[in-house]
Design an enzyme around this catalytic site. Sequence first.
Site, mmCIF file in Angstrom:
data_model
loop_
_atom_site.group_PDB
_atom_site.id
_atom_site.type_symbol
_atom_site.label_atom_id
_atom_site.label_comp_id
_atom_site.label_asym_id
_atom_site.label_seq_id
_atom_site.Cartn_x
_atom_site.Cartn_y
_atom_site.Cartn_z
ATOM 1 N N GLU A 67 36.254 -12.488 -23.819
ATOM 2 C CA GLU A 67 35.637 -12.724 -25.133
ATOM 3 C C GLU A 67 34.982 -14.098 -25.186
ATOM 4 O OE1 GLU A 67 36.772 -12.733 -29.866
ATOM 5 O OE2 GLU A 67 38.191 -13.492 -28.398
ATOM 6 N N GLU A 116 40.995 -10.170 -34.905
ATOM 7 C CA GLU A 116 40.955 -11.519 -34.346
ATOM 8 C C GLU A 116 42.245 -12.235 -34.719
ATOM 9 O OE1 GLU A 116 38.835 -13.239 -32.502
ATOM 10 O OE2 GLU A 116 37.194 -11.782 -32.355
#
Length: 350
Positions: free
Chosen positions: A27, A54
């Site tokens: 990521e 997240e």
Amino acid sequence: MLEILNTLSKSSEPLQHAVIFLFNGAEENILQASHGFITQHEWAKSIRAFINLEAAGVGGKELVFQTGPENPWLVQAYVVAAKHPFASVVAQEIFQSGIIPADTDFRIYRDFGNVPGMFSEDLFCVSAFLIGDNILAVLKYLATSDKLAKSFEYRHGNVVFFDVLGLFVVAYPARVGTIMNYITAATAFLYLSKKLLQPKTRAIHNLKNFFTAFGLTLASWVCTLVTVLLVAVFVSVIGRSLSWYTHFYVSVFLYGTAAVAKLVLVHTLAKKFFYKNTNEQYLGDTFFDASLMIWSLALAMITRMGLCSAFICMLWVAFPLLAKLMIHKEFICHDVHAGNVCSLSVYDVS
């Protein structure tokens, strides 16, 4: 995600749609894994919606940052299903503005997969249990929803959404919000024009005091902002940047006290030098009107820009104005001989 997967695998409740659990790597390296999946994997074309998770790891509540694009039915799914709602369109628009130097897989799914979704920021330390409840409930709702099979048919406009003390979420179409905002702003402008220009003999005096209060209010806000920025610079200079990050109340004390102190100082000086012998009731009304004008102008401009976040200004205009109108008292006297009606309002007396 593992716990939700475990729970679903043991549940006897059938799901109408399949659920894919995607654990992405890379990521921080330009979101390579999510990009690879949504552009190359054979399952990608079958996806109708996604929930992007997240973790900031600082503690606090799970917050829904983004939904869409468009697809108000996704917001409605969260409104109906989430057990511990915490969401705001303000967070969404701030994040989309680019002010926050960060990026998530949400953008990849949205831009490269053209898939609608929901971005949920899990402030992990405190709320792992709460987000588990929320995501499981929302996921079950989506996986049994008829709308998911034809999600592209429900793309029609944006939604204004915000929670009320974490108890429930208010959501309504942006076009309805636009109408509400303009009506609220127009009502406030009408109230101010009627008040400031009556009676005509005192109109110039009222306007002079009003614009003085308007300027002082703006000056106090600018001074407060500068003070807060100076505190931030000082904290950085002494090497304590983000020292409050895991303790939100420390930031409130650090910056909040500086802001309040500056506001009090500016208004105290203004009262001493500009309003020495002014009636306090009249002074309070004048500054109320000045603040009302500022927020009404902000409401009109932000609505004109098409931002859903204008609902905050709408609330800050509508409720104070409503309260003011409810408690305001007018003394009406009838001149029987002349056949005239005159009114004396408390804000006309200085």
